[in-house]
Design an enzyme around this catalytic site. Structure first.
Site, PDB file in Angstrom:
ATOM      1  CB  THR A 144      12.666  51.523  40.385  1.00 55.93           C
ATOM      2  OG1 THR A 144      11.511  51.918  39.644  1.00 55.93           O
ATOM      3  CG2 THR A 144      13.749  51.165  39.394  1.00 55.93           C
ATOM      4  CB  SER A 179      14.746  55.278  31.283  1.00 53.03           C
ATOM      5  OG  SER A 179      15.063  54.947  32.635  1.00 53.03           O
ATOM      6  CE1 TYR A 181      17.172  54.996  38.753  1.00 53.05           C
ATOM      7  CE2 TYR A 181      14.983  55.120  37.775  1.00 53.05           C
ATOM      8  CZ  TYR A 181      15.796  54.900  38.865  1.00 53.05           C
ATOM      9  OH  TYR A 181      15.243  54.591  40.075  1.00 53.05           O
ATOM     10  CG  HIS A 182      13.387  52.762  34.929  1.00 52.00           C
ATOM     11  ND1 HIS A 182      13.068  53.929  34.282  1.00 52.00           N
ATOM     12  CD2 HIS A 182      12.718  52.805  36.110  1.00 52.00           C
ATOM     13  CE1 HIS A 182      12.239  54.641  35.023  1.00 52.00           C
ATOM     14  NE2 HIS A 182      12.008  53.991  36.147  1.00 52.00           N
ATOM     15  CE  LYS A 185      17.294  52.288  41.281  1.00 51.74           C
ATOM     16  NZ  LYS A 185      18.095  52.566  42.489  1.00 51.74           N
TER      17      LYS A 185
HETATM   18  P1  NAD Z   1      18.118  61.409  45.498  1.00 56.61           P
HETATM   19  O1  NAD Z   1      18.814  61.768  44.231  1.00 56.61           O
HETATM   20  O2  NAD Z   1      17.353  62.469  46.211  1.00 56.61           O
HETATM   21  O3  NAD Z   1      19.154  60.764  46.529  1.00 56.61           O
HETATM   22  C1  NAD Z   1      20.212  59.939  46.124  1.00 56.61           C
HETATM   23  C2  NAD Z   1      21.441  60.343  46.931  1.00 56.61           C
HETATM   24  O4  NAD Z   1      22.524  59.491  46.571  1.00 56.61           O
HETATM   25  C3  NAD Z   1      21.872  61.786  46.653  1.00 56.61           C
HETATM   26  O5  NAD Z   1      22.035  62.488  47.872  1.00 56.61           O
HETATM   27  C4  NAD Z   1      23.199  61.635  45.906  1.00 56.61           C
HETATM   28  O6  NAD Z   1      24.109  62.689  46.189  1.00 56.61           O
HETATM   29  C5  NAD Z   1      23.699  60.282  46.406  1.00 56.61           C
HETATM   30  N1  NAD Z   1      24.564  59.566  45.443  1.00 56.61           N
HETATM   31  C6  NAD Z   1      24.323  59.302  44.139  1.00 56.61           C
HETATM   32  N2  NAD Z   1      25.350  58.627  43.585  1.00 56.61           N
HETATM   33  C7  NAD Z   1      26.266  58.442  44.577  1.00 56.61           C
HETATM   34  C8  NAD Z   1      27.538  57.807  44.637  1.00 56.61           C
HETATM   35  N3  NAD Z   1      28.087  57.236  43.562  1.00 56.61           N
HETATM   36  N4  NAD Z   1      28.201  57.802  45.824  1.00 56.61           N
HETATM   37  C9  NAD Z   1      27.668  58.381  46.922  1.00 56.61           C
HETATM   38  N5  NAD Z   1      26.466  59.019  46.927  1.00 56.61           N
HETATM   39  C10 NAD Z   1      25.778  59.035  45.759  1.00 56.61           C
HETATM   40  O7  NAD Z   1      17.169  60.163  45.140  1.00 56.61           O
HETATM   41  P2  NAD Z   1      15.936  59.573  45.971  1.00 56.61           P
HETATM   42  O8  NAD Z   1      14.693  60.075  45.345  1.00 56.61           O
HETATM   43  O9  NAD Z   1      16.163  59.740  47.417  1.00 56.61           O
HETATM   44  O10 NAD Z   1      16.061  58.032  45.600  1.00 56.61           O
HETATM   45  C11 NAD Z   1      16.850  57.167  46.410  1.00 56.61           C
HETATM   46  C12 NAD Z   1      16.855  55.770  45.822  1.00 56.61           C
HETATM   47  O11 NAD Z   1      15.525  55.273  45.751  1.00 56.61           O
HETATM   48  C13 NAD Z   1      17.426  55.707  44.409  1.00 56.61           C
HETATM   49  O12 NAD Z   1      18.218  54.557  44.275  1.00 56.61           O
HETATM   50  C14 NAD Z   1      16.197  55.618  43.541  1.00 56.61           C
HETATM   51  O13 NAD Z   1      16.467  54.922  42.355  1.00 56.61           O
HETATM   52  C15 NAD Z   1      15.235  54.858  44.427  1.00 56.61           C
HETATM   53  N6  NAD Z   1      13.845  55.184  44.090  1.00 56.61           N
HETATM   54  C16 NAD Z   1      13.371  56.453  44.275  1.00 56.61           C
HETATM   55  C17 NAD Z   1      12.055  56.740  43.936  1.00 56.61           C
HETATM   56  C18 NAD Z   1      11.465  58.118  44.118  1.00 56.61           C
HETATM   57  O14 NAD Z   1      10.282  58.309  43.782  1.00 56.61           O
HETATM   58  N7  NAD Z   1      12.189  59.087  44.631  1.00 56.61           N
HETATM   59  C19 NAD Z   1      11.235  55.731  43.415  1.00 56.61           C
HETATM   60  C20 NAD Z   1      11.757  54.444  43.250  1.00 56.61           C
HETATM   61  C21 NAD Z   1      13.068  54.179  43.604  1.00 56.61           C
END
Ligand code: NAD
Length: 382
Positions: A144, A179, A181-182, A185
């Site tokens: 991120t 955070s 979370y961050h 990463k």
């Molecule tokens: P999301 O929560 O919608 O999707 C993540 C998926 O991963 C979910 O379906 C969840 O069930 C699955 N998951 C989580 N932990 C797991 C595990 N241990 N084993 C198997 N499955 C698991 O999130 P998103 O918004 O699609 O984000 C996806 C990725 O992109 C993340 O890593 C997030 O940090 C990164 N990201 C997202 C954004 C955003 O704006 N949405 C921005 C920057 C980075």
């Protein structure tokens, strides 16, 4: 290519799985459905109704003839992961599967620990799995932009050339995340970089900005293929959250002054960036970092944009400045480089009024699903 999408039931992963399948790749999904369980825990929901994963992939097969295999399980279970890698022997492993909400990670000690164990251990397992089972596989890992924080100098793509006491080096760009979370990463990035060096893993860390929108051409093919869309104070991200707030007559909740500036991108560009990374793999032993966003906006810029379009659509919407639940700078310098994906062919979808209008109209169809008490922030950093 054989491509595994871990987190393929989620907001970014599902449209990516469909898009790569349409492009002719052989796609499978790993997901443990954790995101759906966090909705239950928080008594929240996606504003769009989402079919279960089995129904989703069956509909995709019916409409396109293309099969997406699914593996329901947790990346933290190494035997499960190894077995999937043995069966699939992927060329690329796209890793979206993490707990991705900053507020969720800040609820309390248990949620901070859960987030870091889920994310850091899951990624470590993926690294060991690749080393043991498919050493040539390209890891495409979602990081991120929040890893960098908001330094008072331009943010580079992963590395910074430094001159110090007469000597020069190219070093990992300093990380100042905001955070737990961050931070997870950042810990992932360090572990990945280390294993590239010691085991020769090939990896691309995609430092993604905030993603907005919900549809791609593929998710629009049928309501069963619809993507999830989050609006609550825990999982909803700026822009999507503002658009939804405007349709239910809620003020747009800007935290503090609203000068917090971040990188943003359309979900349509997320799926394309993954394709670009997959088709241009990192070299063996290379830890490659791309900044994956297309435009920079302050939170207040976004609220104003949404307010304007919402008013044109007949919604009387105000911008409200709430006490900031987070600890962050509200007025700061921000500029980040983002040329590497464009050099490889990304043609950005920019944020126009029409884009906001399209999301707003889709949201309108489901606004009766909004649980209003979830909209305001409930988690504070202190
Ligand atoms: P999301 O929560 O919608 O999707 C993540 C998926 O991963 C979910 O379906 C969840 O069930 C699955 N998951 C989580 N932990 C797991 C595990 N241990 N084993 C198997 N499955 C698991 O999130 P998103 O918004 O699609 O984000 C996806 C990725 O992109 C993340 O890593 C997030 O940090 C990164 N990201 C997202 C954004 C955003 O704006 N949405 C921005 C920057 C980075």
């Amino acid at each position: 290519m054989n491509i595994i999408i871990a987190g393929g039931d989620g907001f970014c992963g599902w449209p990516t799985a469909l898009y790569l399948s349409k492009q002719g790749h052989d796609v499978s999904i790993i997901d443990n459905m954790a995101r759906r369980k966090w909705d239950e825990e928080l008594k929240s929901n996606s504003i769009t109704p989402i079919a279960d994963l089995k129904e989703r992939v069956e509909k995709w097969k019916e409409l396109t003839g293309k099969e997406i295999r699914t593996y329901e399980g947790d990346l933290n279970h190494y035997d499960f992961l190894k077995e999937v890698l043995r069966q699939e022997r992927p060329d690329a492993f796209v890793h979206f599967a993490e707990q991705r909400s900053a507020p969720y990670s800040m609820i309390d000690r248990e949620h901070a620990i859960f987030t870091q164990v889920n994310n850091v251990v899951g990624t470590l397992n993926v690294l060991y799995g690749i080393k043991e089972m498919v050493p040539d596989c390209h890891l495409i890992k979602l990081g991120t932009m929040g890893e960098y924080g908001t330094p008072n100098i331009p943010i580079e793509e992963g590395y910074l050339e430094v001159e110090h006491k007469g000597r020069k080096d190219v070093l990992p760009y300093p990380k100042q995340p905001g955070s737990f979370y961050h931070l997870s990463k950042v810990h992932d990035s360090h572990n990945i970089m280390f294993t590239c060096k010691i085991w020769g893993i090939r990896a691309t860390d995609l430092n993604q900005g905030v993603v907005y929108g919900l549809d791609t051409e593929e998710t629009q093919m049928d309501p069963i293929l619809a993507n999830r869309l989050d609006y609550d104070g825990v999982f909803g991200t700026a822009l999507n959250r503002f658009i939804i707030q405007s349709t239910v007559g809620h003020d747009l909740t800007v935290y503090g002054k609203g000068g917090q500036t971040r990188g943003f991108l359309n979900i349509k560009d997320t799926v394309r960036c993954i394709e670009i990374a997959a088709e241009n793999p990192a070299d063996k032993g290379e830890f490659r970092v791309f900044n994956q966003f297309t435009e920079e906006f302050s939170v207040l810029d976004l609220a104003n944009k949404v307010q304007k379009v919402a008013q044109e659509e007949g919604f009387n919407t105000d911008v409200a400045h709430l006490d900031n639940p987070r600890v962050e700078l509200e007025d700061h310098f921000f500029h980040a480089e983002n040329t590497k994906l464009r050099d490889l062919g990304l043609e950005p979808h920019l944020l126009t009024d029409e884009v906001i209008r399209e999301i707003l109209r889709t949201v309108m169809n489901h606004k009766d699903r909004v649980i209003e008490e979830n909209v305001l922030p409930s988690v504070t950093w202190k």
